[in-house]
Design a protein around this motif. Structure first.
Motif, short mmCIF file in Angstrom:
data_model
loop_
_atom_site.label_atom_id
_atom_site.label_comp_id
_atom_site.label_asym_id
_atom_site.label_seq_id
_atom_site.Cartn_x
_atom_site.Cartn_y
_atom_site.Cartn_z
N GLN A 10 0.83 -1.21 0.00
CA GLN A 10 0.00 0.00 0.00
C GLN A 10 0.87 1.26 0.00
N LEU A 11 1.94 1.25 0.79
CA LEU A 11 2.82 2.41 0.84
C LEU A 11 3.53 2.63 -0.50
N GLN A 12 3.99 1.54 -1.10
CA GLN A 12 4.68 1.66 -2.39
C GLN A 12 3.73 2.12 -3.49
N ALA A 13 2.49 1.65 -3.44
CA ALA A 13 1.52 2.07 -4.44
C ALA A 13 1.22 3.56 -4.32
N LYS A 40 6.23 13.02 7.02
CA LYS A 40 4.89 13.50 7.41
C LYS A 40 3.79 12.92 6.53
N PRO A 41 3.92 12.93 5.20
CA PRO A 41 2.86 12.33 4.39
C PRO A 41 2.66 10.85 4.67
N VAL A 42 3.75 10.12 4.91
CA VAL A 42 3.63 8.69 5.18
C VAL A 42 2.93 8.45 6.51
N ASN A 48 -4.44 7.88 9.00
CA ASN A 48 -5.79 8.30 8.60
C ASN A 48 -6.38 7.57 7.40
N GLU A 49 -5.54 6.96 6.56
CA GLU A 49 -6.07 6.49 5.28
C GLU A 49 -6.05 4.98 5.09
N VAL A 50 -5.13 4.27 5.69
CA VAL A 50 -5.10 2.82 5.46
C VAL A 50 -6.24 2.15 6.24
N ARG A 55 -3.30 4.15 14.68
CA ARG A 55 -3.79 5.33 15.40
C ARG A 55 -2.88 5.77 16.53
N LEU A 56 -2.10 4.83 17.08
CA LEU A 56 -1.32 5.14 18.28
C LEU A 56 0.13 5.46 17.91
#
Length: 582
Positions: A10-13, A40-42, A48-50, A55-56
């Motif tokens: 997911q991160l690579q995509a 910061k974007p990662v 928030n998005e995956v 969350r922690l």
């Protein structure tokens, strides 16, 4: 490796395949290196998005890489920032690393992403001199404001003998006194509103109950709290720095003094990480002995909290009864370990010695005695109308707020969330035990008390199972890196004797790598993140304590309440300043 549940894909995509560089670690936590401008974007994407987000913000720290051995994991950077995130839905950690190259580097602040990042970034600035752009108040947090240098940098002295003699000149004393003056404007606080002047009240530095030396500056409108600024660091002893100059096993007694009410539980959190690094698997008897001692200390710690909480709210009798019962726990601890509050009894790969003859009788006597005392305390404290009036509906926070601020342990479970690391991510054989995870629903001071009292009953269940099902077998692992090794082996041949001599005098040489542990300590999630460069002492010791994020939340949950309510909020938090300050 924790499977990552497709996180890498997911991160690579989202960010591109060349962004992330995986790293193999001894604890098998998914570990990814990434560029500074992507952090910061990662992090925002993971929070928030995956699906089943992280969350922690479990921990945030740094490593000074400049003196690390080149052939043992040295990164081509001056410093490394290490972010540990946790997903409750996935029940897994992820570790993100960012390399920094300058002598005094900077990084973007993530206080806009996580509220509890504030103090972690201040601590990194204090200890390493790394700046965080966009931080609302980047200042020292554990060291005095006048301190020179950054203690966790490798060039900073680790011993007093490496410094010159201390001298207190008049101008230095004046400078130190001036630094203690609180100036509201530095913290963005107003001295007055449209219709009233605010009063600033120093609570401390003093020792309220037995929680430790703390200072809180309150901004008051009458008796109502407008804001609060906790001032910590009075108990800071450089516990992480000490780890860099102690051998792997001589550091064990230092861990006792972190949560000084948790006793051997501190040892366990540290040793689990060491044993992961060394590849040591301990025998079942060791696991059960450790669990029994940890649960005895959970009861002892909760008794201190219970009695002092009642005392904080004006009830004087309970603290005497409960400390007397705590002495009964310490009688067992002393009979087994030889020590009481700081037994320093767990060892790498096992425990110091086997259980003494007659230990079952001592444990059974306590198991028969204590349940009826808990019922007595329920009537004395929990059902007391004044206690209820001062705790119900006070200091409320929701589950979402708790996770945002990094709250763990009983304070998290009081929000209705049945999360206990002993159940969800069992360690030391906790999967073998039958016990329940107490929860409550309102997230107020009273519910936090209910959860801890219920936990003592569950600890009794666990201890009883330990007593009835104690396995036979050795009390330490048959592994060359356990300390000290079994005596009969040392008399067998000269090579074993040499190994014994080196292990006791220098300490074991732990293979290069890194590993993190996480246990359900008395106050919440306690973890040690250890880095080895293949030496007789750790390269970096990071202690993630539960009380640090809990105290950070104090201003947020005390606004709008009165000064008297602050005592309820502090007491229900169950913090220890040494657990905050280290």
């Amino acid at each position: 490796m924790e499977n990552g549940s497709g996180i890498i894909e997911q991160l690579q995509a989202r960010f591109g395949e060349g962004i992330f560089k995986p790293q193999t670690t001894r604890d098998e936590i998914l570990t990814l290196w990434l560029p500074l401008d992507q952090i910061k974007p990662v992090l925002a994407f993971l929070k928030n998005e995956v699906a089943q987000p992280f969350r922690l913000l479990f921990d945030l720290t740094a490593i000074d890489e400049r003196t690390r051995k080149r052939d043992n994991g040295h990164a081509p950077y001056s410093f490394t920032l290490v972010y540990h995130l946790f997903s409750f839905g996935r029940n897994e950690f992820i570790r993100l690393k960012v390399g920094l190259t300058d002598e005094f580097p900077s990084a973007p602040s993530i206080t806009g992403l996580w509220a509890n990042a504030n103090w972690y970034e201040r601590e990194i600035f204090d200890m390493f001199g790394i700046k965080f752009d966009g931080h609302p108040h980047l200042s020292r947090i554990l060291m005095p404001r006048t301190w020179e240098g950054h203690p966790l940098r490798k060039e900073h002295p680790a011993r007093a003998t490496e410094m010159g003699p201390f001298q207190l000149y008049d101008d230095k004393q004046d400078r130190e006194q001036a630094a203690l003056q609180f100036r509201p404007e530095e913290w963005g606080l107003e001295r007055q509103s449209e219709d009233s002047d605010f009063m600033f009240l120093n609570i401390g530095p003093q020792h309220p109950g037995t929680h430790g030396v703390l200072r809180i500056i309150l901004q008051l409108d009458g008796e109502d709290i407008v804001d609060a600024i906790p001032d910590i660091g009075f108990h800071h002893r450089g516990a992480e720095k000490m780890g860099e100059r102690q051998s792997w096993h001589t550091y064990i007694p230092y861990t006792d003094r972190v949560d000084y009410l948790g006793g051997v539980m501190n040892n366990l959190a540290y040793l689990l990480a060491v044993e992961k690094l060394a590849g040591i698997e301990v025998p079942d008897r060791v696991k059960v002995i450790r669990v029994m001692m940890c649960e005895l200390f959970r009861i002892a710690s909760h008794l201190v909290w219970y009695g002092t909480f009642a005392q904080d709210l004006g009830q004087l009798s309970p603290v005497f009864y409960m400390f007397t019962d705590r002495e009964r726990v310490f009688d067992i601890v002393e009979a087994i370990c030889g020590g009481r509050m700081h037994p320093n009894w767990f060892r790498i790969g096992g425990v110091s010695q086997d259980l003494p003859v007659g230990w079952e009788r001592l444990v059974k006597s306590f198991l028969d005695y204590f349940p009826k005392k808990l019922k007595e305390y329920d009537n004395m404290v929990l059902r007391n109308s004044i206690f209820k009036a001062r705790t119900q509906g006070i200091g409320i926070f929701t589950l979402e707020e708790a996770i945002e601020w990094g709250v763990t342990g009983p304070n998290l479970r009081a929000c209705g969330f049945e999360w206990d690391f002993r159940k969800k991510r069992p360690y030391s054989g906790y999967e073998m035990f039958d016990f329940e995870v107490p929860t409550a629903t309102n997230g107020d001071c009273y519910d936090r008390a209910l959860v801890r009292v219920a936990e003592m009953r569950q600890s009794l269940r666990i201890i009883e199972q330990c007593m009835k099902n104690m396995p036979e077998g050795p009390y330490k692992a048959d592994h060359p890196l356990t300390t000290p090794p079994l005596k009969h082996r040392t008399m067998h041949d000269i090579e074993t004797l040499i190994t014994h001599f080196l292990g006791v005098s220098w300490g074991p040489v732990i293979p290069p790598g890194e590993a993190m542990s996480c246990i359900e300590a008395t106050k919440g999630a306690n973890g040690y993140y250890l880095t080895s460069d293949g030496n007789t002492s750790p390269y970096r010791v990071r202690i993630r304590t539960p009380s640090f994020p809990h105290m950070q939340m104090l201003p947020y949950i005390s606004k709008g309440y009165s000064v008297a309510d602050l005592l309820s909020i502090l007491g229900a938090m169950d913090y220890v300043l040494a657990d905050i300050d280290r």
